[in-house]
Design a protein around this motif. Structure first.
Motif, PDB file in Angstrom:
ATOM      1  N   LEU A   1      -2.596   6.135   0.559  1.00 30.46           N
ATOM      2  CA  LEU A   1      -1.262   5.946   0.630  1.00 30.46           C
ATOM      3  C   LEU A   1      -0.948   5.893  -0.839  1.00 30.46           C
ATOM      4  O   LEU A   1       0.291   6.556  -0.945  1.00 30.46           O
ATOM      5  CB  LEU A   1      -0.768   4.169   1.259  1.00 30.46           C
ATOM      6  N   LEU A   2      -1.395   5.974  -1.229  1.00 23.38           N
ATOM      7  CA  LEU A   2      -1.484   6.305  -3.369  1.00 23.38           C
ATOM      8  C   LEU A   2      -1.225   7.480  -3.364  1.00 23.38           C
ATOM      9  O   LEU A   2      -0.349   8.452  -4.238  1.00 23.38           O
ATOM     10  CB  LEU A   2      -1.889   6.078  -4.068  1.00 23.38           C
ATOM     11  N   ALA A   3      -1.563   7.925  -2.584  1.00 23.93           N
ATOM     12  CA  ALA A   3      -1.732   9.911  -2.806  1.00 23.93           C
ATOM     13  C   ALA A   3      -0.791  10.494  -3.107  1.00 23.93           C
ATOM     14  O   ALA A   3      -0.577  11.299  -3.737  1.00 23.93           O
ATOM     15  CB  ALA A   3      -3.136  10.706  -1.667  1.00 23.93           C
ATOM     16  N   PRO A   4       0.648  10.783  -2.302  1.00 23.98           N
ATOM     17  CA  PRO A   4       1.587  11.509  -1.474  1.00 23.98           C
ATOM     18  C   PRO A   4       2.532  11.492  -3.136  1.00 23.98           C
ATOM     19  O   PRO A   4       2.464  13.022  -3.619  1.00 23.98           O
ATOM     20  CB  PRO A   4       2.208  10.952   0.107  1.00 23.98           C
TER      21      PRO A   4
ATOM     22  N   LEU B   1      -9.149  11.374  -7.091  1.00 23.23           N
ATOM     23  CA  LEU B   1      -8.672  10.724  -6.153  1.00 23.23           C
ATOM     24  C   LEU B   1      -9.680  10.526  -4.811  1.00 23.23           C
ATOM     25  O   LEU B   1      -9.501   9.565  -3.953  1.00 23.23           O
ATOM     26  CB  LEU B   1      -7.102  11.461  -5.603  1.00 23.23           C
ATOM     27  N   GLY B   2      -9.995  11.490  -4.585  1.00 22.67           N
ATOM     28  CA  GLY B   2     -11.162  10.999  -3.268  1.00 22.67           C
ATOM     29  C   GLY B   2     -11.734  10.245  -2.864  1.00 22.67           C
ATOM     30  O   GLY B   2     -12.619   9.878  -2.651  1.00 22.67           O
ATOM     31  N   LEU B   3     -12.670  10.252  -4.643  1.00 24.40           N
ATOM     32  CA  LEU B   3     -13.268   9.290  -4.798  1.00 24.40           C
ATOM     33  C   LEU B   3     -12.645   7.809  -3.952  1.00 24.40           C
ATOM     34  O   LEU B   3     -13.116   6.830  -3.434  1.00 24.40           O
ATOM     35  CB  LEU B   3     -13.985   9.672  -6.072  1.00 24.40           C
ATOM     36  N   ALA B   4     -11.484   7.864  -4.926  1.00 20.50           N
ATOM     37  CA  ALA B   4     -10.653   6.697  -4.464  1.00 20.50           C
ATOM     38  C   ALA B   4     -11.117   6.222  -2.794  1.00 20.50           C
ATOM     39  O   ALA B   4     -10.739   5.690  -2.491  1.00 20.50           O
ATOM     40  CB  ALA B   4      -9.221   6.449  -4.957  1.00 20.50           C
ATOM     41  N   ILE B   5     -10.261   7.494  -2.586  1.00 11.79           N
ATOM     42  CA  ILE B   5      -9.756   7.597  -1.116  1.00 11.79           C
ATOM     43  C   ILE B   5     -10.983   6.533  -0.044  1.00 11.79           C
ATOM     44  O   ILE B   5     -11.601   6.476   0.709  1.00 11.79           O
ATOM     45  CB  ILE B   5      -9.795   8.670  -0.380  1.00 11.79           C
ATOM     46  N   LEU B   6     -12.462   7.068  -0.986  1.00 10.52           N
ATOM     47  CA  LEU B   6     -13.927   7.222  -0.034  1.00 10.52           C
ATOM     48  C   LEU B   6     -13.715   5.596  -0.078  1.00 10.52           C
ATOM     49  O   LEU B   6     -15.057   4.868   0.178  1.00 10.52           O
ATOM     50  CB  LEU B   6     -15.132   7.624  -0.893  1.00 10.52           C
ATOM     51  N   LEU B   7     -13.398   4.821  -1.371  1.00  7.66           N
ATOM     52  CA  LEU B   7     -14.102   3.537  -1.646  1.00  7.66           C
ATOM     53  C   LEU B   7     -13.064   2.366  -1.188  1.00  7.66           C
ATOM     54  O   LEU B   7     -13.302   1.457  -0.444  1.00  7.66           O
ATOM     55  CB  LEU B   7     -13.865   2.962  -3.366  1.00  7.66           C
ATOM     56  N   LYS B   8     -11.775   3.009  -0.748  1.00 13.86           N
ATOM     57  CA  LYS B   8     -10.651   1.996   0.158  1.00 13.86           C
ATOM     58  C   LYS B   8      -9.730   3.005   0.006  1.00 13.86           C
ATOM     59  O   LYS B   8      -9.214   3.871  -0.232  1.00 13.86           O
ATOM     60  CB  LYS B   8     -10.757   1.107  -0.752  1.00 13.86           C
ATOM     61  N   GLN B   9      -9.039   1.970   1.663  1.00 15.46           N
ATOM     62  CA  GLN B   9      -7.480   3.218   2.358  1.00 15.46           C
ATOM     63  C   GLN B   9      -6.365   2.797   1.720  1.00 15.46           C
ATOM     64  O   GLN B   9      -6.172   3.943   1.895  1.00 15.46           O
ATOM     65  CB  GLN B   9      -8.001   2.675   3.695  1.00 15.46           C
ATOM     66  N   PRO B  10      -6.188   1.874   0.655  1.00 18.30           N
ATOM     67  CA  PRO B  10      -5.611   1.754  -0.107  1.00 18.30           C
ATOM     68  C   PRO B  10      -4.503   3.234  -0.836  1.00 18.30           C
ATOM     69  O   PRO B  10      -3.925   3.447  -0.999  1.00 18.30           O
ATOM     70  CB  PRO B  10      -4.780   0.877  -0.871  1.00 18.30           C
ATOM     71  N   ALA B  11      -6.162   4.061  -1.249  1.00 16.40           N
ATOM     72  CA  ALA B  11      -5.861   5.284  -1.906  1.00 16.40           C
ATOM     73  C   ALA B  11      -4.986   6.572  -1.463  1.00 16.40           C
ATOM     74  O   ALA B  11      -4.565   6.871  -1.932  1.00 16.40           O
ATOM     75  CB  ALA B  11      -7.297   5.181  -2.790  1.00 16.40           C
TER      76      ALA B  11
ATOM     77  N   MET C   1       3.176  -0.252  -2.557  1.00 22.33           N
ATOM     78  CA  MET C   1       2.109  -0.959  -2.135  1.00 22.33           C
ATOM     79  C   MET C   1       2.894  -3.035  -1.622  1.00 22.33           C
ATOM     80  O   MET C   1       2.363  -2.948  -0.446  1.00 22.33           O
ATOM     81  CB  MET C   1       0.973  -1.781  -3.207  1.00 22.33           C
ATOM     82  N   VAL C   2       3.844  -3.168  -1.856  1.00 19.96           N
ATOM     83  CA  VAL C   2       4.741  -4.657  -2.146  1.00 19.96           C
ATOM     84  C   VAL C   2       5.004  -4.235  -0.584  1.00 19.96           C
ATOM     85  O   VAL C   2       4.436  -4.356   0.820  1.00 19.96           O
ATOM     86  CB  VAL C   2       6.292  -4.425  -2.444  1.00 19.96           C
ATOM     87  N   VAL C   3       5.571  -2.635   0.655  1.00 21.17           N
ATOM     88  CA  VAL C   3       5.930  -2.562   0.899  1.00 21.17           C
ATOM     89  C   VAL C   3       4.738  -2.618   2.404  1.00 21.17           C
ATOM     90  O   VAL C   3       4.433  -3.227   3.857  1.00 21.17           O
ATOM     91  CB  VAL C   3       6.762  -1.691   1.275  1.00 21.17           C
ATOM     92  N   LEU C   4       3.872  -1.388   1.922  1.00 22.07           N
ATOM     93  CA  LEU C   4       2.881  -1.563   2.873  1.00 22.07           C
ATOM     94  C   LEU C   4       2.140  -3.301   3.097  1.00 22.07           C
ATOM     95  O   LEU C   4       2.101  -3.316   4.230  1.00 22.07           O
ATOM     96  CB  LEU C   4       1.080  -1.248   2.227  1.00 22.07           C
TER      97      LEU C   4
ATOM     98  N   VAL D   1       9.656   2.097   7.298  1.00 25.49           N
ATOM     99  CA  VAL D   1      10.642   1.780   5.408  1.00 25.49           C
ATOM    100  C   VAL D   1       9.947   2.933   4.282  1.00 25.49           C
ATOM    101  O   VAL D   1      10.144   3.595   3.809  1.00 25.49           O
ATOM    102  CB  VAL D   1       9.675   0.314   5.024  1.00 25.49           C
ATOM    103  N   LEU D   2       8.369   3.437   4.636  1.00 23.42           N
ATOM    104  CA  LEU D   2       7.796   3.472   3.965  1.00 23.42           C
ATOM    105  C   LEU D   2       8.132   5.408   4.002  1.00 23.42           C
ATOM    106  O   LEU D   2       7.772   5.981   2.692  1.00 23.42           O
ATOM    107  CB  LEU D   2       6.374   3.949   3.980  1.00 23.42           C
ATOM    108  N   VAL D   3       8.120   6.132   5.077  1.00 25.56           N
ATOM    109  CA  VAL D   3       8.954   7.102   5.408  1.00 25.56           C
ATOM    110  C   VAL D   3       9.817   7.294   4.335  1.00 25.56           C
ATOM    111  O   VAL D   3       9.830   8.845   3.286  1.00 25.56           O
ATOM    112  CB  VAL D   3       9.085   7.478   6.497  1.00 25.56           C
TER     113      VAL D   3
END
Length: 400
Positions: A232-235, A220-230, A349-352, A320-322
């Motif tokens: 938002l998936l982390a929580p 997951l840390g690698l995914a976050i380093l690759l692109k920002q949407p990751a 992701m739809v909301v984002l 909306v996301l919170v």
């Protein structure tokens, strides 16, 4: 009552659509013989899978329908041809890094290939003024740049990594919903870089299902380093991690901080402006309003003066996301399952993207892949494909 499509029926439909796209691309690239052969081979592989239930047939379909057209396109492309701007700016950023210069906070107007890239609705591409991604893609591009090889060839091994991640996350459902998705095929041939972080995220989910929170966190840390949407998936992945969530979060933080901190320390203002403010600011130096999301509709209605006008994307998304995250976390704790996880991630992701400044085709693909994974995982788990013929499944959530 209408019967919902089974996994095999989704596979047949996906392969049919992929075959049409692949054939057209091969024809345009001068591979007339392959344009005929690829759909035939794909049909035979589908028949093989329906008779044998072998996952190898699904992997072979990915190679035939994705890797072969991409290889032909790359091999037939003229040297230094202007291609997808995200790829071009990553190559340029890798060049700056090798020259001992920060890739962040730089104006890429000095790059001829980027200047040649043309977006019909934008007189000046705002990407020329930024490197908008985290450092991961730059680090991936470095060895290719050093070897003098077009970074676009990275998309071939990345396809294998995506298939591995999809298999880890959801077994055959993952291969059908992700690796053979017609939506992904368009993005793949156009060289969007979402492929990289999607592969790492799915592999992370797969390792969580196997009870390996540390490995999942590293991915997951690698995914976050690759692109920002990751990020938002982390929580929700943290919720899904169960008792292992502390180890999961710590491992993700180690990779994320280790990969980004040097660049942040090197050029803090440039790093934050490029990777964050670019997407939420206004003016001609920021991410323009594009697509049919909420700001696009407001622009069309005349509420916003121009595609560079101010729009409170962060506020709209947060409102909306919170609460969405709160409901999703409650639901996943009450009824943990991978299909519910994929569904909530897809809805996030739809909301984002619907409320963000730009709703681009690759953003639609990302949401579609996650929602498709939710459906295909549910179908696979409730009605095993090719019942009784040795079909296995990727593991569901396991509390670690």
């Amino acid at each position: 009552m209408t019967r919902l499509p089974r996994l095999e029926e989704i596979l047949v439909a996906a392969v049919a659509a992929d075959s049409v796209v692949a054939s057209l691309v091969l024809e345009a690239a001068g591979g007339q013989a392959l344009a005929v052969l690829v759909p035939v081979v794909a049909a035979l592989l589908v028949l093989w899978y329906l008779r044998s239930a072998r996952a190898g047939a699904l992997a072979a379909l990915g190679a035939v329908l994705f890797a072969i057209p991409q290889t032909v396109v790359l091999a037939s492309r003229p040297a230094h041809a202007p291609v997808q701007d995200g790829l071009l700016v990553t190559e340029a950023a890798a060049g700056r890094l090798l020259a001992g210069l920060s890739p962040y906070g730089h104006d890429y107007l000095d790059n001829a290939r980027l200047r040649a890239f043309f977006a019909p609705e934008l007189p000046v591409n705002p990407l020329l003024g930024h490197y908008p991604y985290p450092p991961g893609p730059i680090l991936l591009a470095l060895p290719w740049h050093l070897a003098g090889i077009d970074f676009a060839w990275m998309w071939l091994p990345a396809l294998a990594a995506l298939g591995a991640g999809a298999w880890l996350a959801a077994g055959r459902a993952g291969l059908v919903a992700v690796s053979l998705s017609p939506l992904l095929l368009f993005d793949y041939l156009y060289l969007f870089n979402d492929l990289f972080f999607i592969a790492a995220t799915l592999a992370s989910i797969g390792l969580l299902g196997k009870g390996r929170p540390v490995g999942a966190g590293l991915l997951l840390g690698l995914a976050i380093l690759l692109k920002q949407p990751a990020l938002l998936l982390a929580p929700l992945l943290l919720v899904h991690a169960g008792p292992g969530r502390i180890r999961f979060a710590a491992a993700a933080a180690v990779v994320g901080v280790a990969g980004s901190a040097p660049f942040m320390a090197w050029a803090p203002a440039g790093f934050l402006t490029d990777t964050l403010a670019y997407f939420y600011g206004s003016g001609t130096d920021s991410f323009p309003i594009r697509g049919p999301g909420l700001p696009g509709l407001l622009l069309g209605a005349g509420v916003l003066p121009s595609r560079w006008g101010a729009y409170p994307a962060g506020l709209a998304q947060g409102l909306v996301l919170v609460p969405l995250f709160g409901v999703a976390a409650w639901d996943l704790r009450r009824r943990p399952s991978r299909e519910r996880l994929f569904a909530w991630l897809g809805l996030e992701m739809v909301v984002l993207f619907a409320l963000g400044r730009t709703l681009a085709p690759n953003y639609v693909t990302l949401a579609g892949l996650l929602l498709g994974l939710a459906y295909c995982s549910a179908v696979q788990d409730r009605a095993p494909a090719l019942a009784g013929r040795g079909v296995d499944r990727a593991p569901g959530p396991r509390r670690v």
